[in-house]
Design a protein around this motif. Structure first.
Motif, short mmCIF file in Angstrom:
data_model
loop_
_atom_site.label_atom_id
_atom_site.label_comp_id
_atom_site.label_asym_id
_atom_site.label_seq_id
_atom_site.Cartn_x
_atom_site.Cartn_y
_atom_site.Cartn_z
N ALA A 56 42.72 49.99 75.72
CA ALA A 56 42.81 49.04 76.84
C ALA A 56 42.03 49.54 78.06
N ASP A 57 42.16 50.82 78.38
CA ASP A 57 41.43 51.37 79.53
C ASP A 57 39.93 51.30 79.31
N ASP B 89 48.46 49.30 71.45
CA ASP B 89 49.30 48.54 72.36
C ASP B 89 48.68 47.18 72.66
N VAL B 90 49.11 46.17 71.91
CA VAL B 90 48.57 44.82 72.07
C VAL B 90 48.80 44.31 73.49
N ALA C 272 35.84 38.49 76.78
CA ALA C 272 37.30 38.61 76.84
C ALA C 272 37.94 37.59 75.91
N LEU C 273 37.39 36.37 75.86
CA LEU C 273 37.90 35.36 74.92
C LEU C 273 37.70 35.80 73.47
N HIS C 274 36.53 36.36 73.17
CA HIS C 274 36.28 36.87 71.82
C HIS C 274 37.30 37.95 71.45
N LEU C 275 37.60 38.81 72.41
CA LEU C 275 38.58 39.87 72.17
C LEU C 275 39.95 39.28 71.84
N ILE C 276 40.36 38.29 72.62
CA ILE C 276 41.67 37.68 72.36
C ILE C 276 41.67 36.98 71.01
N ALA C 277 40.57 36.32 70.66
CA ALA C 277 40.49 35.68 69.35
C ALA C 277 40.58 36.72 68.23
N THR C 278 39.93 37.87 68.41
CA THR C 278 40.00 38.95 67.43
C THR C 278 41.42 39.47 67.31
N LEU C 279 42.06 39.69 68.45
CA LEU C 279 43.46 40.17 68.43
C LEU C 279 44.36 39.15 67.75
N LEU C 280 44.14 37.90 68.03
CA LEU C 280 44.95 36.85 67.43
C LEU C 280 44.79 36.83 65.91
N ARG D 125 40.02 48.89 63.43
CA ARG D 125 41.20 48.22 62.88
C ARG D 125 42.40 49.12 63.11
N ALA D 126 43.14 48.82 64.14
CA ALA D 126 44.29 49.65 64.51
C ALA D 126 45.56 48.86 64.31
N ASP D 127 46.65 49.60 64.18
CA ASP D 127 47.95 48.99 63.94
C ASP D 127 48.88 49.34 65.10
N PRO D 128 49.69 48.37 65.57
CA PRO D 128 50.64 48.69 66.64
C PRO D 128 51.55 49.87 66.31
#
Length: 192
Positions: free
Chosen positions: A74-75, A114-115, A136-144, A106-109
């Motif tokens: 995140a940082d 930390d999602v 930032a939108l691409h990142l959120i789509a990837t996280l989703l 590819r990380a796991d919580p």
């Protein structure tokens, strides 16, 4: 020294820093996370050479350290995303490469990913810089796509900002809205 007014001093400092990076690459055991914390702070510099050096090192560390950097993800994103819209092309190029490398991890919580902290970068969705908003939108789509349940649990925190970003009038923003609606089903927004 990278901010020194003397060109010669800046050049020598850059050379020394490059040699140091090579030594780090050749070292068998490196704490990439601790060094990444320092580099994230330097990535806020208004001096082009300092900023470029910091994000170049971050890029190298992401490639070399990969999973070691998950707790710092995140940082690092918070430092890299604004650079995607920098006025200097060299900085934009390195920032985009670093962002792509980060999204590929590819990380796991369960492993410290930390999602919630990563979604806190949603503040970048309010950036006046289009390229930063789109990334930032691409990142959120990837996280989703990878962590749907965790992202949905934070939806209340990012919903307003996300709605505003999804109304981005750019062509890439429209493409991302369609992708989000079709593939992720997060939100239904029109692209009229």
């Amino acid at each position: 020294m990278l901010r020194d007014s003397s060109h010669e001093i800046r050049q020598q400092a850059d050379s020394a820093v490059s040699e140091f990076l090579q030594e780090i690459k050749d070292s068998p055991s490196v704490d990439y996370g601790r060094m990444a914390e320092i580099l994230v702070q330097r990535a806020a510099s208004s001096t082009e050479l300092t900023l470029l050096t910091a994000i170049t090192w971050i890029n190298e560390f992401v490639k070399l350290g990969g999973d070691q950097l998950v707790p710092y993800y995140a940082d690092i994103l918070g430092a890299i995303l604004p650079c995607i819209s920098d006025k200097e092309e060299k900085i934009r190029v390195v920032a985009r490469k670093t962002n792509e490398e980060l999204r590929a991890i590819r990380a796991d919580p369960a492993e410290g990913f930390d999602v919630g902290a990563i979604l806190s970068i949603a503040r970048q969705l309010s950036s006046e810089m289009e390229a930063t908003r789109i990334e930032a939108l691409h990142l959120i789509a990837t996280l989703l796509a990878r962590h749907r349940t965790e992202v949905i649990s934070f939806l209340d925190d990012i919903f307003g900002t996300l709605l505003k970003a999804l109304s981005d009038p750019s062509d890439e923003g429209a493409d991302l809205r369609v992708e989000t609606v079709q593939n992720r089903g997060l939100i239904c927004a029109s692209s009229d």
